[in-house]
Design a protein around this motif. Structure first.
Motif, PDB file in Angstrom:
ATOM      1  N   ARG A 176       0.860  -1.096   0.114  1.00 40.54           N
ATOM      2  CA  ARG A 176       0.062   0.009  -0.098  1.00 40.54           C
ATOM      3  C   ARG A 176       0.841   1.211  -0.063  1.00 40.54           C
ATOM      4  NH1 ARG A 176      -5.016   0.812   4.077  1.00 40.54           N
ATOM      5  NH2 ARG A 176      -3.258   0.877   5.745  1.00 40.54           N
ATOM      6  N   ALA A 177       1.898   1.080   0.843  1.00 41.56           N
ATOM      7  CA  ALA A 177       2.903   2.389   0.751  1.00 41.56           C
ATOM      8  C   ALA A 177       3.626   2.480  -0.524  1.00 41.56           C
ATOM      9  CB  ALA A 177       3.697   2.186   1.936  1.00 41.56           C
ATOM     10  N   PHE A 178       4.102   1.339  -0.894  1.00 36.95           N
ATOM     11  CA  PHE A 178       5.081   1.466  -2.051  1.00 36.95           C
ATOM     12  C   PHE A 178       4.553   0.161  -3.152  1.00 36.95           C
ATOM     13  CE2 PHE A 178       7.255   2.381   1.612  1.00 36.95           C
ATOM     14  CZ  PHE A 178       7.993   3.715   1.275  1.00 36.95           C
ATOM     15  N   PRO A 179       3.662   0.662  -4.077  1.00 41.72           N
ATOM     16  CA  PRO A 179       3.105  -0.590  -4.838  1.00 41.72           C
ATOM     17  C   PRO A 179       4.101  -0.915  -5.815  1.00 41.72           C
ATOM     18  CG  PRO A 179       1.768   1.621  -5.298  1.00 41.72           C
ATOM     19  CD  PRO A 179       2.595   1.819  -3.977  1.00 41.72           C
ATOM     20  N   LEU A 218      -8.058 -10.581   8.182  1.00 38.34           N
ATOM     21  CA  LEU A 218      -9.203  -9.747   8.029  1.00 38.34           C
ATOM     22  C   LEU A 218      -8.786  -8.350   7.719  1.00 38.34           C
ATOM     23  CD1 LEU A 218     -11.156 -10.743  10.976  1.00 38.34           C
ATOM     24  CD2 LEU A 218     -11.775 -11.410   8.668  1.00 38.34           C
ATOM     25  N   LEU A 219      -9.509  -7.638   6.555  1.00 33.77           N
ATOM     26  CA  LEU A 219      -8.885  -6.325   6.141  1.00 33.77           C
ATOM     27  C   LEU A 219     -10.074  -5.182   6.218  1.00 33.77           C
ATOM     28  CD1 LEU A 219      -6.974  -7.157   2.929  1.00 33.77           C
ATOM     29  CD2 LEU A 219      -6.071  -5.588   4.840  1.00 33.77           C
ATOM     30  N   LYS A 220      -9.506  -4.283   6.508  1.00 29.37           N
ATOM     31  CA  LYS A 220     -10.677  -2.903   6.383  1.00 29.37           C
ATOM     32  C   LYS A 220     -10.761  -2.583   5.024  1.00 29.37           C
ATOM     33  CE  LYS A 220     -10.819   0.419   9.594  1.00 29.37           C
ATOM     34  NZ  LYS A 220      -9.975   1.416  10.245  1.00 29.37           N
ATOM     35  N   ASP A 221      -9.744  -2.953   4.281  1.00 32.05           N
ATOM     36  CA  ASP A 221      -9.695  -2.356   2.921  1.00 32.05           C
ATOM     37  C   ASP A 221     -10.680  -2.651   1.894  1.00 32.05           C
ATOM     38  OD1 ASP A 221      -7.788  -1.111   0.546  1.00 32.05           O
ATOM     39  OD2 ASP A 221      -8.455  -3.361   0.113  1.00 32.05           O
ATOM     40  N   THR A 222     -11.157  -1.646   1.181  1.00 30.58           N
ATOM     41  CA  THR A 222     -12.291  -2.086   0.123  1.00 30.58           C
ATOM     42  C   THR A 222     -11.760  -1.597  -1.105  1.00 30.58           C
ATOM     43  OG1 THR A 222     -13.223   0.290   0.489  1.00 30.58           O
ATOM     44  CG2 THR A 222     -14.278  -1.651   1.630  1.00 30.58           C
ATOM     45  N   SER A 223     -10.560  -1.486  -1.217  1.00 27.65           N
ATOM     46  CA  SER A 223      -9.955  -1.112  -2.835  1.00 27.65           C
ATOM     47  C   SER A 223      -9.367  -2.499  -3.384  1.00 27.65           C
ATOM     48  CB  SER A 223      -8.833  -0.014  -2.535  1.00 27.65           C
ATOM     49  OG  SER A 223      -7.664  -0.520  -1.836  1.00 27.65           O
ATOM     50  N   LEU A 263      -4.988  -7.179  -5.625  1.00 24.41           N
ATOM     51  CA  LEU A 263      -3.882  -6.118  -6.376  1.00 24.41           C
ATOM     52  C   LEU A 263      -2.442  -6.833  -5.949  1.00 24.41           C
ATOM     53  CD1 LEU A 263      -5.587  -2.923  -6.174  1.00 24.41           C
ATOM     54  CD2 LEU A 263      -5.409  -4.309  -8.470  1.00 24.41           C
ATOM     55  N   CYS A 264      -2.344  -6.806  -4.732  1.00 23.94           N
ATOM     56  CA  CYS A 264      -0.999  -7.065  -4.123  1.00 23.94           C
ATOM     57  C   CYS A 264      -0.418  -8.662  -4.355  1.00 23.94           C
ATOM     58  CB  CYS A 264      -0.933  -6.880  -2.481  1.00 23.94           C
ATOM     59  SG  CYS A 264       0.583  -7.255  -1.881  1.00 23.94           S
ATOM     60  N   HIS A 265      -1.526  -9.607  -4.745  1.00 22.70           N
ATOM     61  CA  HIS A 265      -0.984 -10.781  -4.458  1.00 22.70           C
ATOM     62  C   HIS A 265      -1.267 -11.515  -6.048  1.00 22.70           C
ATOM     63  CE1 HIS A 265      -1.277 -11.028   0.057  1.00 22.70           C
ATOM     64  NE2 HIS A 265      -0.073 -10.920  -0.402  1.00 22.70           N
ATOM     65  N   SER A 266      -2.124 -11.124  -6.801  1.00 26.73           N
ATOM     66  CA  SER A 266      -2.580 -11.795  -7.936  1.00 26.73           C
ATOM     67  C   SER A 266      -1.266 -11.849  -8.931  1.00 26.73           C
ATOM     68  CB  SER A 266      -3.646 -10.919  -8.641  1.00 26.73           C
ATOM     69  OG  SER A 266      -3.124  -9.607  -9.138  1.00 26.73           O
TER      70      SER A 266
END
Lengths: 492, 492
Positions: free
Chosen positions: A191-194, A316-321, A326-329
């Motif tokens: 998230r900080a450094f995509p 569990l994540l709060k993220d809805t984006s 995106l990070c793991h695919s």
């Protein structure tokens, strides 16, 4: 004609004979339409072995009058068990005996006198959920392979998020809390450094990771595994360098909770933080985690206090984006085709770092159905009540020295003071003698199965399994035994 | 006196009454020595649910006359299943019905007509191994908690190493092949640059990772997760920059083997390489993996072709220098005390990146006991024989176009040519039309359960589950269905 043989080692009649109408098909000397597998014999084995499991593990393992474990040294146990794998098959009766032997010499982690970090006892409904998952042998990657479990996982994750206080978000079941910690760490840096996904850590400034002195060791393991390095794990909140994220785990030994709201205040300007724990199920005790909803992610292990059985770990994540995806695919086309006839957002497998992924939601779901949220809550409240009771008893009784007079959670840390050391507190060498006192009440003498001699009744009734660590003999006395709460803070 | 209650939610009599001799203990409004859990009712539930599992999954799921799946769209299935988790507990009969519903709407991955990457059918002995593991609910971290399984894991790993051709080494069961790939990658970089554990990737030169065009996607996932980055994954063996290591996976779609010996020649001056696969069990076919013993590590997934069931994944190492422990250990004192009364080299948990770790060796061990090495070998040989047979049939029949005329393994890649396209090969638009032909034989029409219409008999008997990817409809026709062989090369 081309009659497809039953190809999966099942589906044949017990006889498995080639019908007289069929042409015998032979390739490489093997008769392809001959008997593959004797289903009837297989089913008989499952039936008979199930009875052994019921008697020797489910019933006997939970019986307080039975032993927690029949202890043997490694060398002796190796001789007693016939472990070697040979060329030939073993007969039916021998295989059943092997099952009995495995049960006999295994520790009964469901036993009422088994006290250890991870375990809280047997929930029969969760056990059925495990058997059903095993039999269906599904992988949790696409809707077409796991339709029920794709929907069920989402329902369970949604429920757990609701307990935290989030009405939206994301999540995934993964193989244990340590791997949840890795997920949290990886998502925070992404998230900080995509650009880290494509370019690697070399393209990033040096990152630091903040945690507490008493953090769970998975924070260190994760930092090593993800290429961050141990020296970048900071054990305080002094904010220097490139602040990256912080992970915090509730100390396993002491069972203390950090002031989440205060930590959130510090972290919020950078990112946020994350935690988890079954204490959230209790209206009475969830104040211990006030601030949890300000976390970015929570690692919650229902295989511990909630008794779902290993492995059952929700990240569990709060993220809805869609950060998880995106990070793991990696968009493997052989699994995640884009031209399916159903909504491919149900193909959740690419959110995972795994490919094949075990179904871990069913056991928790079925147990929850059987108990209801109120039943789960009572389980937690009972754990607290037992802890208070035990602590009070220890204060009254001779031979116990509590490390902390008050406990926040269901862990109690205490010394057992053997009679020879009582009244010597403060004298020279006392601490050292005390640290070796485990032997004084059975450690070693009965092969590590500590006979707690603090009441005669207990001694008569059987053995305890009690965790010893270098500092304390801690003892969690509750129906839902305390254990590690995997609590992670992320400051990104 | 202080009578310890049976604290694990089991061990009570069904009645659970407080005996008249006992003082009632109440804390926070909860009666601590009251009934915790009705064991008899729990056991009854396990018994009755077991019959449902036997009938609806083990028997019906393997019956070729039953459906592979009762397909429902996500929205419809959500309505049919009562998935929501409420406040109250559900009654016994309702819970049993929920089990039936889960079974009914799940894909029967053990069905003879279910063809997919990961699955090879049901082995009844492996299933018993899973039930027994579940019931014992052990974590594979220390000898004191898992005495039988610590010894058993070592026996199984030793056997798998022996099949590869190594008479010493190390290894661990981990949750799937993708995580095995991560282990391999992490160990390779640690061996080359041990400082990475403390200092992180910033202290290292930029690393490159070599693999093949057809590598499994876990290589990319691992590279991202471990902080290496996708752009440092090289899809050729051109050796430039800081050669680090290479991972190679046998292409899942085509089932082709790489020339291991040739790759070893290239890699050996840097480090070595690693592979795996059940083909090694076959004297007839193991030549496909000549050179495997020159690998440094092998990821072998017995949950696939060997039919052990998900998850059963062995990561095997040639290393005898304790690399696995050195690379991953965090020395958590609350688990891995140094002052135990037994040889603490049996406490293998710190080799793992996990903390709690499921027992995955028992199902493979019990199946191996039941089949013997020779039975396992025949299973592999049969898979090859079925493949040869199917390929020959396809060559004879109208409507099939093989992508490769010869297959090395048990994968067959083919196009189904619908009648309207036959004879048009080479014409303009043929390839595009063909790529959409899946619809021509049922894709979409029956909810993704492709009715293979290539013989009337098959059509009458039921549905296939067949994997489609963007390029090919590949079809693996064998009792031990081909699937990904997780084969990793490490060039360090």
């Amino acid at each position: 004609g081309l009659v497809p043989p039953s190809t999966s080692g099942c589906g044949r009649s017990a006889e498995g004979e080639v019908s007289s109408k069929q042409k015998v098909i032979t390739v490489d000397g093997l008769t392809l339409n001959g008997p593959l597998h004797d289903n009837k014999a297989g089913e008989l084995f499952v039936d008979e072995a199930f009875q052994i499991i019921m008697d020797e593990v489910v019933k006997k393992g939970c019986n307080i009058k039975e032993k927690v474990c029949e202890w043997k040294d490694p060398e002796m146990l190796r001789d007693l068990l016939d472990l070697e794998l040979g060329d030939s098959s073993e007969p039916h009766e021998k295989l059943l005996q092997l099952c009995r032997d495995v049960a006999r010499f295994s520790v009964k982690t469901n036993h009422p006198r088994f006290f250890n970090q991870l375990f809280a006892g047997l929930d029969h409904h969760a056990l059925v959920g495990r058997f059903l998952s095993d039999s269906l042998n599904t992988s949790q990657y696409t809707y077409e392979v796991g339709p029920v479990f794709v929907l069920m996982e989402e329902v369970v994750l949604t429920k757990l998020r609701a307990v935290i206080g989030w009405n939206s978000g994301d999540g995934i079941f993964c193989p244990g809390g340590s791997i949840s910690t890795m997920y949290a760490m990886n998502l925070a840096r992404y998230r900080a450094f995509p650009e880290v996904k494509v370019r690697g850590l070399w393209s990033l400034p040096r990152l630091a990771l903040f945690t507490s002195q008493e953090c769970h060791y998975s924070v260190k393991k994760s930092a090593c595994f993800l290429g961050i390095g141990l020296e970048n794990v900071q054990l305080s909140m002094s904010i220097t360098g490139n602040l990256f994220f912080s992970l915090h785990l509730a100390p396993q030994s002491f069972g203390a909770f950090d002031p989440l709201d205060e930590i959130a205040d510090v972290c919020q300007k950078y990112q946020a933080l994350a935690w988890g724990g079954s204490v959230l199920l209790s209206k009475k005790h969830r104040h211990l985690m006030t601030g949890i909803d300000r976390a970015d992610s929570v690692a919650w292990n229902p295989h511990k206090m909630m008794m779902a059985g290993l492995q059952c770990s929700a990240f569990l994540l709060k993220d809805t984006s869609n950060l998880l995806k995106l990070c793991h695919s990696a968009n493997a086309t052989y699994l995640f085709q884009q031209d399916k006839f159903y909504d491919i957002s149900y193909d959740t497998g690419d959110k995972s770092i795994q490919c094949g992924r075990k179904v871990d939601c069913l056991k928790l779901w079925l147990m929850w159905k059987a108990r209801g949220t109120r039943g789960m809550e009572e389980r937690v409240d009972r754990a607290f009540a037992y802890t208070r009771y035990l602590m009070d008893e220890m204060k009254k009784r001779e031979g116990f020295q509590l490390l902390l007079e008050v406990t926040q959670f269901v862990n109690i840390c205490f010394w057992y003071i053997p009679p020879s050391l009582r009244g010597q507190q403060g004298q020279e060498g006392y601490e050292e003698k005390l640290s070796k006192c485990a032997e004084g009440f059975g450690w070693g003498g009965v092969g590590g199965w500590v006979h707690m001699c603090w009441t005669a009744e207990v001694q008569e009734q059987g053995s305890f399994f009690l965790n010893q660590d270098n500092l304390t003999m801690y003892f969690s006395f509750s129906p839902c035994q305390a254990s590690q709460l995997a609590i992670s803070n992320i400051c990104g």
